[in-house]
Motif scaffolding. Structure first.
Motif, PDB file in Angstrom:
ATOM      1  N   ASN A  22       0.824  -1.201   0.000  1.00 53.20           N
ATOM      2  CA  ASN A  22       0.000   0.000   0.000  1.00 53.20           C
ATOM      3  C   ASN A  22       0.865   1.261   0.000  1.00 53.20           C
ATOM      4  O   ASN A  22       0.683   2.164   0.802  1.00 53.20           O
ATOM      5  N   SER A  23       1.773   1.307  -0.892  1.00 51.93           N
ATOM      6  CA  SER A  23       2.714   2.414  -0.948  1.00 51.93           C
ATOM      7  C   SER A  23       2.037   3.720  -1.360  1.00 51.93           C
ATOM      8  O   SER A  23       1.177   3.744  -2.232  1.00 51.93           O
ATOM      9  N   THR A  24       2.458   4.784  -0.720  1.00 56.93           N
ATOM     10  CA  THR A  24       1.979   6.108  -1.099  1.00 56.93           C
ATOM     11  C   THR A  24       3.003   6.837  -1.958  1.00 56.93           C
ATOM     12  O   THR A  24       2.900   8.034  -2.167  1.00 56.93           O
ATOM     13  N   VAL A  25       3.976   6.107  -2.462  1.00 55.86           N
ATOM     14  CA  VAL A  25       5.045   6.727  -3.247  1.00 55.86           C
ATOM     15  C   VAL A  25       4.491   7.492  -4.443  1.00 55.86           C
ATOM     16  O   VAL A  25       4.908   8.613  -4.727  1.00 55.86           O
ATOM     17  N   GLU A  27       1.596   8.814  -4.761  1.00 50.13           N
ATOM     18  CA  GLU A  27       0.925  10.005  -4.244  1.00 50.13           C
ATOM     19  C   GLU A  27       1.938  11.067  -3.818  1.00 50.13           C
ATOM     20  O   GLU A  27       1.733  12.250  -4.029  1.00 50.13           O
ATOM     21  N   LEU A  28       3.056  10.620  -3.227  1.00 44.42           N
ATOM     22  CA  LEU A  28       4.116  11.559  -2.849  1.00 44.42           C
ATOM     23  C   LEU A  28       4.685  12.232  -4.096  1.00 44.42           C
ATOM     24  O   LEU A  28       4.899  13.446  -4.118  1.00 44.42           O
ATOM     25  N   ALA A  29       4.933  11.463  -5.130  1.00 42.55           N
ATOM     26  CA  ALA A  29       5.451  12.028  -6.377  1.00 42.55           C
ATOM     27  C   ALA A  29       4.455  13.022  -6.980  1.00 42.55           C
ATOM     28  O   ALA A  29       4.832  14.094  -7.451  1.00 42.55           O
ATOM     29  N   PHE A  30       3.184  12.678  -6.949  1.00 47.77           N
ATOM     30  CA  PHE A  30       2.148  13.570  -7.466  1.00 47.77           C
ATOM     31  C   PHE A  30       2.107  14.874  -6.661  1.00 47.77           C
ATOM     32  O   PHE A  30       2.031  15.968  -7.228  1.00 47.77           O
ATOM     33  N   ALA A  31       2.159  14.774  -5.340  1.00 49.39           N
ATOM     34  CA  ALA A  31       2.155  15.969  -4.485  1.00 49.39           C
ATOM     35  C   ALA A  31       3.374  16.843  -4.768  1.00 49.39           C
ATOM     36  O   ALA A  31       3.267  18.071  -4.823  1.00 49.39           O
ATOM     37  N   LEU A  32       4.519  16.219  -4.983  1.00 49.41           N
ATOM     38  CA  LEU A  32       5.716  16.997  -5.316  1.00 49.41           C
ATOM     39  C   LEU A  32       5.557  17.701  -6.660  1.00 49.41           C
ATOM     40  O   LEU A  32       6.014  18.829  -6.831  1.00 49.41           O
ATOM     41  N   GLU A  33       4.910  17.042  -7.615  1.00 57.58           N
ATOM     42  CA  GLU A  33       4.654  17.693  -8.907  1.00 57.58           C
ATOM     43  C   GLU A  33       3.789  18.938  -8.723  1.00 57.58           C
ATOM     44  O   GLU A  33       3.995  19.947  -9.398  1.00 57.58           O
ATOM     45  N   ILE A  34       2.831  18.880  -7.830  1.00 57.77           N
ATOM     46  CA  ILE A  34       1.917  20.004  -7.605  1.00 57.77           C
ATOM     47  C   ILE A  34       2.588  21.124  -6.820  1.00 57.77           C
ATOM     48  O   ILE A  34       2.532  22.287  -7.204  1.00 57.77           O
ATOM     49  N   GLN A  44      11.236  11.762  -8.730  1.00 61.20           N
ATOM     50  CA  GLN A  44      11.912  10.641  -9.382  1.00 61.20           C
ATOM     51  C   GLN A  44      12.603   9.758  -8.353  1.00 61.20           C
ATOM     52  O   GLN A  44      12.588   8.531  -8.471  1.00 61.20           O
ATOM     53  N   TRP A  45      13.197  10.365  -7.315  1.00 63.00           N
ATOM     54  CA  TRP A  45      13.860   9.587  -6.274  1.00 63.00           C
ATOM     55  C   TRP A  45      12.864   8.661  -5.583  1.00 63.00           C
ATOM     56  O   TRP A  45      13.133   7.478  -5.387  1.00 63.00           O
ATOM     57  N   TRP A  46      11.676   9.185  -5.220  1.00 66.52           N
ATOM     58  CA  TRP A  46      10.668   8.359  -4.567  1.00 66.52           C
ATOM     59  C   TRP A  46      10.212   7.222  -5.480  1.00 66.52           C
ATOM     60  O   TRP A  46      10.050   6.083  -5.049  1.00 66.52           O
ATOM     61  N   LEU A  47      10.008   7.521  -6.741  1.00 61.95           N
ATOM     62  CA  LEU A  47       9.582   6.480  -7.682  1.00 61.95           C
ATOM     63  C   LEU A  47      10.650   5.410  -7.845  1.00 61.95           C
ATOM     64  O   LEU A  47      10.346   4.221  -7.933  1.00 61.95           O
ATOM     65  N   GLN A  48      11.914   5.836  -7.881  1.00 60.98           N
ATOM     66  CA  GLN A  48      13.017   4.874  -7.981  1.00 60.98           C
ATOM     67  C   GLN A  48      13.061   3.976  -6.746  1.00 60.98           C
ATOM     68  O   GLN A  48      13.295   2.763  -6.850  1.00 60.98           O
ATOM     69  N   GLU A  78      -1.981   3.499 -10.372  1.00 62.09           N
ATOM     70  CA  GLU A  78      -1.971   4.800  -9.701  1.00 62.09           C
ATOM     71  C   GLU A  78      -0.976   5.769 -10.335  1.00 62.09           C
ATOM     72  O   GLU A  78      -1.125   6.982 -10.212  1.00 62.09           O
ATOM     73  N   ALA A  79       0.007   5.258 -11.040  1.00 61.34           N
ATOM     74  CA  ALA A  79       1.002   6.116 -11.678  1.00 61.34           C
ATOM     75  C   ALA A  79       0.403   6.923 -12.833  1.00 61.34           C
ATOM     76  O   ALA A  79       1.003   7.893 -13.290  1.00 61.34           O
ATOM     77  N   VAL A  80      -0.784   6.562 -13.282  1.00 60.64           N
ATOM     78  CA  VAL A  80      -1.421   7.284 -14.381  1.00 60.64           C
ATOM     79  C   VAL A  80      -1.697   8.741 -14.020  1.00 60.64           C
ATOM     80  O   VAL A  80      -1.788   9.603 -14.886  1.00 60.64           O
ATOM     81  N   HIS A  81      -1.791   9.051 -12.742  1.00 59.44           N
ATOM     82  CA  HIS A  81      -2.079  10.407 -12.301  1.00 59.44           C
ATOM     83  C   HIS A  81      -0.869  11.338 -12.355  1.00 59.44           C
ATOM     84  O   HIS A  81      -1.032  12.556 -12.251  1.00 59.44           O
ATOM     85  N   LEU A  82       0.321  10.785 -12.533  1.00 55.86           N
ATOM     86  CA  LEU A  82       1.509  11.627 -12.598  1.00 55.86           C
ATOM     87  C   LEU A  82       1.482  12.458 -13.875  1.00 55.86           C
ATOM     88  O   LEU A  82       1.096  11.989 -14.933  1.00 55.86           O
ATOM     89  N   LYS A  83       1.888  13.704 -13.752  1.00 61.84           N
ATOM     90  CA  LYS A  83       1.828  14.642 -14.875  1.00 61.84           C
ATOM     91  C   LYS A  83       3.054  14.559 -15.774  1.00 61.84           C
ATOM     92  O   LYS A  83       2.990  14.864 -16.944  1.00 61.84           O
TER      93      LYS A  83
END
Length: 90
Positions: A22-25, A27-34, A44-48, A78-83
């Motif tokens: 149940n990783s929020t990684v 979501e963390l990447a998405f929040a950082l994009e915003i 990218q670090w979180w996704l890696q 869930e990665a589909v939401h990344l911009k």
């Protein structure tokens, strides 16, 4: 405040269910994009980290260390939401 964030990150990383189940990684990447749109290195670090902890070469994506493999595999959507597009090493 910084101590609280670092403590939370440590607790998440050490939790057996965080990365594989149940990783929020994403979501963390998405929040950082915003909130930090000009700093894609952190996202990218979180996704890696996610890939490093859940991908095993030669096996199905999202299955490494997972106790519930099918649920873990389904989480990739869930990665589909990344911009942005990110280059991740596998």
């Amino acid at each position: 405040m910084i101590f609280c964030v670092l403590f939370l990150i440590k607790e998440l990383i050490n939790n057996q269910f965080f990365y594989p189940y149940n990783s929020t990684v994403k979501e963390l990447a998405f929040a950082l994009e915003i909130f930090k749109p000009n700093d894609s290195k952190k996202a990218q670090w979180w996704l890696q980290q996610q890939i490093d902890n859940i991908y095993k070469k030669g096996e199905s994506i999202m299955a490494k260390n997972s106790k519930v493999v099918n649920t873990s595999k389904a989480k990739i959507y869930e990665a589909v939401h990344l911009k942005k597009d990110y280059l991740i090493d596998v």
